[in-house]
Motif scaffolding. Sequence first.
Motif, PDB file in Angstrom:
ATOM      1  N   ASN A  46       0.832  -1.208   0.000  1.00 47.44           N
ATOM      2  CA  ASN A  46       0.000   0.000   0.000  1.00 47.44           C
ATOM      3  C   ASN A  46       0.858   1.246   0.000  1.00 47.44           C
ATOM      4  O   ASN A  46       2.009   1.218   0.436  1.00 47.44           O
ATOM      5  N   PHE A  47       0.277   2.330  -0.480  1.00 44.15           N
ATOM      6  CA  PHE A  47       0.901   3.643  -0.413  1.00 44.15           C
ATOM      7  C   PHE A  47      -0.210   4.677  -0.448  1.00 44.15           C
ATOM      8  O   PHE A  47      -0.985   4.723  -1.414  1.00 44.15           O
ATOM      9  N   GLU A  48      -0.312   5.464   0.627  1.00 39.38           N
ATOM     10  CA  GLU A  48      -1.309   6.529   0.727  1.00 39.38           C
ATOM     11  C   GLU A  48      -2.702   6.053   0.330  1.00 39.38           C
ATOM     12  O   GLU A  48      -3.390   6.682  -0.480  1.00 39.38           O
ATOM     13  N   GLY A  49      -3.113   4.923   0.882  1.00 34.55           N
ATOM     14  CA  GLY A  49      -4.458   4.402   0.653  1.00 34.55           C
ATOM     15  C   GLY A  49      -4.662   3.661  -0.652  1.00 34.55           C
ATOM     16  O   GLY A  49      -5.747   3.135  -0.906  1.00 34.55           O
ATOM     17  N   LYS A  50      -3.627   3.582  -1.481  1.00 32.50           N
ATOM     18  CA  LYS A  50      -3.733   2.854  -2.753  1.00 32.50           C
ATOM     19  C   LYS A  50      -3.133   1.465  -2.579  1.00 32.50           C
ATOM     20  O   LYS A  50      -2.144   1.288  -1.875  1.00 32.50           O
ATOM     21  N   LYS A  51      -3.722   0.489  -3.264  1.00 32.97           N
ATOM     22  CA  LYS A  51      -3.201  -0.873  -3.240  1.00 32.97           C
ATOM     23  C   LYS A  51      -2.051  -0.983  -4.238  1.00 32.97           C
ATOM     24  O   LYS A  51      -2.243  -0.765  -5.439  1.00 32.97           O
ATOM     25  N   VAL A  52      -0.880  -1.316  -3.742  1.00 27.79           N
ATOM     26  CA  VAL A  52       0.296  -1.493  -4.596  1.00 27.79           C
ATOM     27  C   VAL A  52       0.323  -2.949  -5.063  1.00 27.79           C
ATOM     28  O   VAL A  52       0.206  -3.873  -4.268  1.00 27.79           O
ATOM     29  N   ILE A  53       0.470  -3.146  -6.374  1.00 23.25           N
ATOM     30  CA  ILE A  53       0.549  -4.487  -6.972  1.00 23.25           C
ATOM     31  C   ILE A  53       1.999  -4.982  -6.955  1.00 23.25           C
ATOM     32  O   ILE A  53       2.272  -6.114  -6.598  1.00 23.25           O
ATOM     33  N   HIS A  54       2.921  -4.135  -7.360  1.00 21.86           N
ATOM     34  CA  HIS A  54       4.359  -4.419  -7.307  1.00 21.86           C
ATOM     35  C   HIS A  54       5.120  -3.129  -7.600  1.00 21.86           C
ATOM     36  O   HIS A  54       4.515  -2.115  -7.938  1.00 21.86           O
ATOM     37  N   LEU A  55       6.425  -3.184  -7.471  1.00 16.59           N
ATOM     38  CA  LEU A  55       7.298  -2.062  -7.830  1.00 16.59           C
ATOM     39  C   LEU A  55       8.134  -2.464  -9.032  1.00 16.59           C
ATOM     40  O   LEU A  55       8.360  -3.651  -9.279  1.00 16.59           O
ATOM     41  N   GLU A  56       8.582  -1.462  -9.765  1.00 17.16           N
ATOM     42  CA  GLU A  56       9.532  -1.677 -10.855  1.00 17.16           C
ATOM     43  C   GLU A  56      10.660  -0.673 -10.686  1.00 17.16           C
ATOM     44  O   GLU A  56      10.412   0.511 -10.451  1.00 17.16           O
ATOM     45  N   TYR A  57      11.886  -1.162 -10.792  1.00 15.38           N
ATOM     46  CA  TYR A  57      13.060  -0.304 -10.647  1.00 15.38           C
ATOM     47  C   TYR A  57      13.844  -0.258 -11.946  1.00 15.38           C
ATOM     48  O   TYR A  57      14.017  -1.276 -12.613  1.00 15.38           O
ATOM     49  N   GLU A  58      14.319   0.938 -12.266  1.00 13.17           N
ATOM     50  CA  GLU A  58      15.235   1.137 -13.384  1.00 13.17           C
ATOM     51  C   GLU A  58      16.442   1.881 -12.861  1.00 13.17           C
ATOM     52  O   GLU A  58      16.340   2.625 -11.874  1.00 13.17           O
ATOM     53  N   ALA A  59      17.579   1.696 -13.516  1.00 10.46           N
ATOM     54  CA  ALA A  59      18.806   2.356 -13.071  1.00 10.46           C
ATOM     55  C   ALA A  59      19.672   2.725 -14.258  1.00 10.46           C
ATOM     56  O   ALA A  59      19.626   2.089 -15.307  1.00 10.46           O
ATOM     57  N   TYR A  60      20.459   3.748 -14.062  1.00  9.33           N
ATOM     58  CA  TYR A  60      21.576   4.061 -14.939  1.00  9.33           C
ATOM     59  C   TYR A  60      22.722   3.271 -14.296  1.00  9.33           C
ATOM     60  O   TYR A  60      23.401   3.757 -13.395  1.00  9.33           O
ATOM     61  N   THR A  61      22.877   2.014 -14.711  1.00  8.12           N
ATOM     62  CA  THR A  61      23.673   1.034 -13.981  1.00  8.12           C
ATOM     63  C   THR A  61      25.115   1.463 -13.727  1.00  8.12           C
ATOM     64  O   THR A  61      25.574   1.409 -12.576  1.00  8.12           O
ATOM     65  N   SER A  62      25.840   1.889 -14.731  1.00 11.96           N
ATOM     66  CA  SER A  62      27.252   2.223 -14.516  1.00 11.96           C
ATOM     67  C   SER A  62      27.386   3.414 -13.561  1.00 11.96           C
ATOM     68  O   SER A  62      28.253   3.413 -12.682  1.00 11.96           O
ATOM     69  N   MET A  63      26.521   4.400 -13.703  1.00 12.36           N
ATOM     70  CA  MET A  63      26.572   5.550 -12.805  1.00 12.36           C
ATOM     71  C   MET A  63      26.121   5.150 -11.391  1.00 12.36           C
ATOM     72  O   MET A  63      26.695   5.598 -10.394  1.00 12.36           O
ATOM     73  N   ALA A  64      25.116   4.293 -11.297  1.00 12.07           N
ATOM     74  CA  ALA A  64      24.642   3.828  -9.983  1.00 12.07           C
ATOM     75  C   ALA A  64      25.763   3.096  -9.255  1.00 12.07           C
ATOM     76  O   ALA A  64      25.994   3.331  -8.058  1.00 12.07           O
ATOM     77  N   GLU A  65      26.460   2.218  -9.946  1.00 12.24           N
ATOM     78  CA  GLU A  65      27.570   1.487  -9.322  1.00 12.24           C
ATOM     79  C   GLU A  65      28.671   2.438  -8.868  1.00 12.24           C
ATOM     80  O   GLU A  65      29.225   2.279  -7.776  1.00 12.24           O
ATOM     81  N   THR A  66      28.978   3.435  -9.686  1.00 10.38           N
ATOM     82  CA  THR A  66      29.985   4.437  -9.317  1.00 10.38           C
ATOM     83  C   THR A  66      29.563   5.199  -8.069  1.00 10.38           C
ATOM     84  O   THR A  66      30.373   5.428  -7.162  1.00 10.38           O
ATOM     85  N   GLU A  67      28.303   5.589  -8.002  1.00 11.18           N
ATOM     86  CA  GLU A  67      27.812   6.325  -6.837  1.00 11.18           C
ATOM     87  C   GLU A  67      27.816   5.456  -5.581  1.00 11.18           C
ATOM     88  O   GLU A  67      28.121   5.942  -4.492  1.00 11.18           O
ATOM     89  N   ILE A  68      27.492   4.186  -5.717  1.00 11.37           N
ATOM     90  CA  ILE A  68      27.515   3.289  -4.557  1.00 11.37           C
ATOM     91  C   ILE A  68      28.954   3.096  -4.077  1.00 11.37           C
ATOM     92  O   ILE A  68      29.218   3.048  -2.865  1.00 11.37           O
TER      93      ILE A  68
END
Length: 155
Positions: A46-68
């Motif tokens: 749930n989120f703010e009274g809405k039923k959440v079915i699932h989440l989806e994540y996207e990333a700028y992978t090389s930049m994400a790894e660098t930032e981590i």
Amino acid sequence: MDESEDVPKDFIKLKSEKLSVDEVSELVVSPCCGAVSLFIGTTRNNFEGKKVIHLEYEAYTSMAETEIKKICRDVRQKWPSVQHIAVHHRLGVVPITEASVIIAVSSPHRAESLEAVMFCINTLKASVPIWKKEIYEDEYSWKENKECFWANSEK
């Protein structure tokens, strides 16, 4: 394992497969550490009274790894006793109750690992280019992290 061979390591992984708490926590276990602290971020229904079915994540992978990697360096500067750090983030569809992110940190004592884990997740949410889409029953919404510095700079 000889303690002298246990050099500090960072384990960073972005993947579409299900994350394993056991796998991530085992990566950071060390004979010189008495603490392993974990953060597990899971998909809620749930989120703010809405039923959440699932989440989806996207990333700028090389930049994400660098930032981590930068986050790991910052942790080691702030908490020099930290031994190992693992940050695994799931991409793609993440069903309800499954982990989106698992962070594990080992240190000789609990205070450093607990503080470092909190720093890791807060900084990751603020600076790493990973985007979350919440899928509801009849709509979806791209979610902005409240901590995200580039999204808040224009407000």
